[in-house]
Write a protein that holds these residues in place. Structure first.
Motif, PDB file in Angstrom:
ATOM      1  N   GLN A 212       0.851  -1.184   0.000  1.00 49.08           N
ATOM      2  CA  GLN A 212       0.000   0.000   0.000  1.00 49.08           C
ATOM      3  C   GLN A 212       0.894   1.243   0.000  1.00 49.08           C
ATOM      4  OE1 GLN A 212      -3.371  -0.182   2.875  1.00 49.08           O
ATOM      5  NE2 GLN A 212      -2.317  -2.002   3.626  1.00 49.08           N
ATOM      6  N   ARG A 213       0.735   2.088  -0.992  1.00 47.32           N
ATOM      7  CA  ARG A 213       1.551   3.297  -1.011  1.00 47.32           C
ATOM      8  C   ARG A 213       0.798   4.446  -1.659  1.00 47.32           C
ATOM      9  NH1 ARG A 213       5.896   0.954  -5.279  1.00 47.32           N
ATOM     10  NH2 ARG A 213       5.449  -0.869  -4.023  1.00 47.32           N
ATOM     11  N   TRP A 214       1.047   5.612  -1.135  1.00 50.71           N
ATOM     12  CA  TRP A 214       0.577   6.846  -1.747  1.00 50.71           C
ATOM     13  C   TRP A 214       1.791   7.581  -2.281  1.00 50.71           C
ATOM     14  CZ3 TRP A 214      -3.501   9.487   1.986  1.00 50.71           C
ATOM     15  CH2 TRP A 214      -4.614   8.645   2.099  1.00 50.71           C
ATOM     16  N   ILE A 215       1.707   8.063  -3.503  1.00 46.46           N
ATOM     17  CA  ILE A 215       2.798   8.831  -4.086  1.00 46.46           C
ATOM     18  C   ILE A 215       2.537  10.312  -3.806  1.00 46.46           C
ATOM     19  CG2 ILE A 215       4.064   9.385  -6.198  1.00 46.46           C
ATOM     20  CD1 ILE A 215       4.292   6.480  -5.284  1.00 46.46           C
ATOM     21  N   ILE A 216       3.448  10.935  -3.086  1.00 46.67           N
ATOM     22  CA  ILE A 216       3.312  12.336  -2.697  1.00 46.67           C
ATOM     23  C   ILE A 216       4.423  13.127  -3.381  1.00 46.67           C
ATOM     24  CG2 ILE A 216       3.056  13.954  -0.799  1.00 46.67           C
ATOM     25  CD1 ILE A 216       1.029  11.688  -0.720  1.00 46.67           C
ATOM     26  N   ASN A 217       4.052  14.237  -3.989  1.00 46.30           N
ATOM     27  CA  ASN A 217       5.010  14.985  -4.806  1.00 46.30           C
ATOM     28  C   ASN A 217       5.863  15.965  -4.003  1.00 46.30           C
ATOM     29  OD1 ASN A 217       5.378  17.469  -7.114  1.00 46.30           O
ATOM     30  ND2 ASN A 217       5.842  15.369  -7.715  1.00 46.30           N
ATOM     31  N   HIS A 218       5.370  16.409  -2.852  1.00 46.14           N
ATOM     32  CA  HIS A 218       6.096  17.431  -2.091  1.00 46.14           C
ATOM     33  C   HIS A 218       6.332  16.989  -0.652  1.00 46.14           C
ATOM     34  CE1 HIS A 218       5.950  20.433  -5.252  1.00 46.14           C
ATOM     35  NE2 HIS A 218       4.669  20.155  -5.429  1.00 46.14           N
ATOM     36  N   LEU A 219       7.477  17.358  -0.125  1.00 49.36           N
ATOM     37  CA  LEU A 219       7.825  17.024   1.249  1.00 49.36           C
ATOM     38  C   LEU A 219       6.839  17.648   2.228  1.00 49.36           C
ATOM     39  CD1 LEU A 219       9.783  15.835   3.345  1.00 49.36           C
ATOM     40  CD2 LEU A 219      11.138  17.932   3.145  1.00 49.36           C
ATOM     41  N   HIS A 220       6.408  18.882   1.979  1.00 45.49           N
ATOM     42  CA  HIS A 220       5.464  19.557   2.869  1.00 45.49           C
ATOM     43  C   HIS A 220       4.177  18.749   3.011  1.00 45.49           C
ATOM     44  CE1 HIS A 220       3.137  22.794   4.736  1.00 45.49           C
ATOM     45  NE2 HIS A 220       2.191  22.536   3.848  1.00 45.49           N
ATOM     46  N   ASP A 221       3.662  18.231   1.881  1.00 43.18           N
ATOM     47  CA  ASP A 221       2.426  17.435   1.929  1.00 43.18           C
ATOM     48  C   ASP A 221       2.646  16.133   2.688  1.00 43.18           C
ATOM     49  OD1 ASP A 221       1.114  19.344   0.406  1.00 43.18           O
ATOM     50  OD2 ASP A 221       1.669  18.400  -1.480  1.00 43.18           O
ATOM     51  N   THR A 222       3.820  15.515   2.495  1.00 47.39           N
ATOM     52  CA  THR A 222       4.131  14.274   3.201  1.00 47.39           C
ATOM     53  C   THR A 222       4.124  14.492   4.708  1.00 47.39           C
ATOM     54  OG1 THR A 222       5.518  13.569   1.344  1.00 47.39           O
ATOM     55  CG2 THR A 222       5.814  12.407   3.428  1.00 47.39           C
ATOM     56  N   LEU A 223       4.785  15.547   5.144  1.00 44.33           N
ATOM     57  CA  LEU A 223       4.849  15.836   6.580  1.00 44.33           C
ATOM     58  C   LEU A 223       3.469  16.177   7.141  1.00 44.33           C
ATOM     59  CD1 LEU A 223       8.122  17.973   6.656  1.00 44.33           C
ATOM     60  CD2 LEU A 223       7.841  15.623   7.439  1.00 44.33           C
ATOM     61  N   SER A 224       2.679  16.909   6.373  1.00 43.46           N
ATOM     62  CA  SER A 224       1.333  17.275   6.837  1.00 43.46           C
ATOM     63  C   SER A 224       0.457  16.044   7.029  1.00 43.46           C
ATOM     64  CB  SER A 224       0.674  18.236   5.840  1.00 43.46           C
ATOM     65  OG  SER A 224       1.387  19.454   5.772  1.00 43.46           O
ATOM     66  N   LEU A 225       0.527  15.093   6.098  1.00 47.08           N
ATOM     67  CA  LEU A 225      -0.255  13.865   6.222  1.00 47.08           C
ATOM     68  C   LEU A 225       0.254  13.002   7.368  1.00 47.08           C
ATOM     69  CD1 LEU A 225      -0.658  13.015   2.435  1.00 47.08           C
ATOM     70  CD2 LEU A 225      -2.501  13.607   4.026  1.00 47.08           C
ATOM     71  N   LEU A 226       1.563  12.900   7.519  1.00 48.35           N
ATOM     72  CA  LEU A 226       2.121  12.106   8.618  1.00 48.35           C
ATOM     73  C   LEU A 226       1.648  12.627   9.963  1.00 48.35           C
ATOM     74  CD1 LEU A 226       5.823  11.592   7.455  1.00 48.35           C
ATOM     75  CD2 LEU A 226       4.076   9.820   7.667  1.00 48.35           C
ATOM     76  N   ARG A 227       1.671  13.947  10.135  1.00 43.16           N
ATOM     77  CA  ARG A 227       1.267  14.529  11.422  1.00 43.16           C
ATOM     78  C   ARG A 227      -0.204  14.269  11.717  1.00 43.16           C
ATOM     79  NH1 ARG A 227       5.091  18.932  10.138  1.00 43.16           N
ATOM     80  NH2 ARG A 227       3.438  19.982   8.985  1.00 43.16           N
ATOM     81  N   ARG A 228      -0.977  13.980  10.671  1.00 40.33           N
ATOM     82  CA  ARG A 228      -2.400  13.659  10.859  1.00 40.33           C
ATOM     83  C   ARG A 228      -2.634  12.164  11.048  1.00 40.33           C
ATOM     84  NH1 ARG A 228      -2.016  18.351   8.292  1.00 40.33           N
ATOM     85  NH2 ARG A 228      -3.710  19.886   8.415  1.00 40.33           N
ATOM     86  N   GLY A 229      -1.580  11.400  11.196  1.00 42.35           N
ATOM     87  CA  GLY A 229      -1.714   9.973  11.456  1.00 42.35           C
ATOM     88  C   GLY A 229      -1.878   9.121  10.216  1.00 42.35           C
ATOM     89  N   VAL A 230      -1.619   9.691   9.034  1.00 44.05           N
ATOM     90  CA  VAL A 230      -1.770   8.942   7.783  1.00 44.05           C
ATOM     91  C   VAL A 230      -0.456   8.272   7.423  1.00 44.05           C
ATOM     92  CG1 VAL A 230      -2.349   9.078   5.336  1.00 44.05           C
ATOM     93  CG2 VAL A 230      -3.512  10.576   6.981  1.00 44.05           C
ATOM     94  N   GLY A 231      -0.406   6.936   7.536  1.00 47.90           N
ATOM     95  CA  GLY A 231       0.728   6.158   7.072  1.00 47.90           C
ATOM     96  C   GLY A 231       2.051   6.447   7.762  1.00 47.90           C
ATOM     97  N   PHE A 232       3.113   5.923   7.132  1.00 46.66           N
ATOM     98  CA  PHE A 232       4.478   6.192   7.590  1.00 46.66           C
ATOM     99  C   PHE A 232       5.297   6.539   6.357  1.00 46.66           C
ATOM    100  CE2 PHE A 232       5.084   1.956   5.986  1.00 46.66           C
ATOM    101  CZ  PHE A 232       6.425   1.893   5.621  1.00 46.66           C
ATOM    102  N   ALA A 233       6.510   7.038   6.575  1.00 46.57           N
ATOM    103  CA  ALA A 233       7.371   7.402   5.443  1.00 46.57           C
ATOM    104  C   ALA A 233       8.830   7.306   5.851  1.00 46.57           C
ATOM    105  CB  ALA A 233       7.058   8.818   4.961  1.00 46.57           C
ATOM    106  N   TRP A 234       9.670   6.991   4.867  1.00 46.13           N
ATOM    107  CA  TRP A 234      11.123   7.048   5.041  1.00 46.13           C
ATOM    108  C   TRP A 234      11.573   8.450   4.648  1.00 46.13           C
ATOM    109  CZ3 TRP A 234      14.330   3.092   6.773  1.00 46.13           C
ATOM    110  CH2 TRP A 234      13.734   1.827   6.908  1.00 46.13           C
ATOM    111  N   LEU A 235      12.103   9.196   5.609  1.00 49.23           N
ATOM    112  CA  LEU A 235      12.503  10.572   5.355  1.00 49.23           C
ATOM    113  C   LEU A 235      13.900  10.832   5.913  1.00 49.23           C
ATOM    114  CD1 LEU A 235       9.177  12.458   6.164  1.00 49.23           C
ATOM    115  CD2 LEU A 235      10.107  11.887   3.916  1.00 49.23           C
ATOM    116  N   PRO A 236      14.578  11.860   5.397  1.00 48.78           N
ATOM    117  CA  PRO A 236      15.941  12.159   5.871  1.00 48.78           C
ATOM    118  C   PRO A 236      15.968  12.461   7.360  1.00 48.78           C
ATOM    119  CG  PRO A 236      15.472  13.350   3.847  1.00 48.78           C
ATOM    120  CD  PRO A 236      14.172  12.762   4.300  1.00 48.78           C
ATOM    121  N   LEU A 237      16.957  11.887   8.034  1.00 46.68           N
ATOM    122  CA  LEU A 237      17.094  12.081   9.474  1.00 46.68           C
ATOM    123  C   LEU A 237      17.233  13.557   9.824  1.00 46.68           C
ATOM    124  CD1 LEU A 237      17.426  10.781  12.267  1.00 46.68           C
ATOM    125  CD2 LEU A 237      19.868  10.536  11.789  1.00 46.68           C
TER     126      LEU A 237
END
Length: 298
Positions: A212-237
């Protein structure tokens, strides 16, 4: 067509008379005759239909109108000087614009530091800083549409230099079910929704993906979704560390300390050697990434 009633030289003389306190002092400072300065200011006032100065004894004083025009005229002469300086640096090959493209998932704090240092030495060179996904970076390099590209991979025919190793870690919101595990394996992640920072057109080399994956084009959108409890992501430390410390995200405890790594590469897409402005910025980038100023290799 509008015809100016004054010249830049007249305004410069007017300013000099005010700054020096009189015509005689200004004539000495400008190495001109006093009569020529009197004539220039008189012609300026005649053209405007306003008195800008009044002479009392040996000193010249601003009239109320003169005070207004003095402030505006200083901006005019500064702009003219700026134009002439810009013409001078361009005539010497200094680039008027540098385009920089950065891959979305890469941390860029050293780049920001380099750009901050570049500001005071830029000589009017403008910066266009753009973000792109890996496929977008490849297109930019192929079309030679930027001066500098920071990407996670190299491209055939383009000069490149490895700048730094970026460590990626899995993160999610503190209330995500994954945070209940003391240790997580790749198998457990495969059944979870993953937010992939990409545009969907490139293949991820060597990174196994979840079903299961969602393709997100921008880092800002990825972080916004993560903070809302949507999925997980591999991101730079480097990117997520402040958010983890602030309690907005939580790093997942991977079994066997499973991490992912990528290089940040500095790419020079253009076939021609970098100009003086680009060369200066390249030196600053290498310094802030902790590298020597050695040349970028093909």
């Amino acid at each position: 067509m509008y015809r100016p009633k004054s010249t830049v030289e007249q305004w410069r003389i007017f300013q000099a008379v005010v700054d020096c306190g009189g015509y005689a002092q200004a004539a000495e400072a400008l190495n001109k005759s006093q009569s020529s300065l009197n004539h220039a200011v008189a012609k300026l006032q005649q053209g405007l239909g306003l008195a800008l100065l009044e002479v009392k004894g040996r000193k010249a004083y601003l009239t109320p109108a003169g005070e207004v025009f003095l402030r505006r005229s200083r901006k005019l002469t500064q702009d003219i000087e700026g134009l002439e300086q810009l013409a001078d640096v361009l005539a010497k090959g200094w680039e008027p614009l540098l385009r920089i493209v950065v891959e979305a998932s890469l941390p860029r704090q050293p780049l920001y530091d380099a750009l901050a240092a570049f500001t005071n030495q830029s000589r009017g060179c403008r910066i266009h800083l753009l973000e792109a996904q890996p496929s977008g970076c490849q297109t930019v390099v192929t079309k030679q549409a930027a001066d500098i590209v920071l990407a996670s991979r190299t491209f055939s025919g383009a000069s490149a230099l490895p700048l730094a190793t970026t460590t990626y870690v899995p993160v999610c919101a503190p209330n995500h079910p994954l945070t209940e595990f003391d240790e997580i394996s790749q198998v457990e992640l495969e059944h979870q929704l993953e937010l992939v920072l990409a545009d969907g057109s490139e293949e991820e080399e060597g990174w196994a993906r979840t079903e299961q994956r969602w393709i997100i084009n921008h880092l800002h959108d990825t972080l916004s979704l993560l903070r809302r409890g949507v999925g997980f992501a591999w991101l730079p430390l480097d990117v997520i560390s402040p958010l983890v410390e602030a309690g907005q995200l939580q790093r997942l405890p991977m079994a066997h300390h499973g991490l992912r790594k990528r290089f940040t590469h500095l790419i020079l897409p253009r076939a021609t050697p970098p100009g003086p402005a680009a060369s200066l910025l390249l030196t600053l980038i290498r310094q802030d990434y902790g590298l020597s100023s050695s040349a970028v290799s093909a």
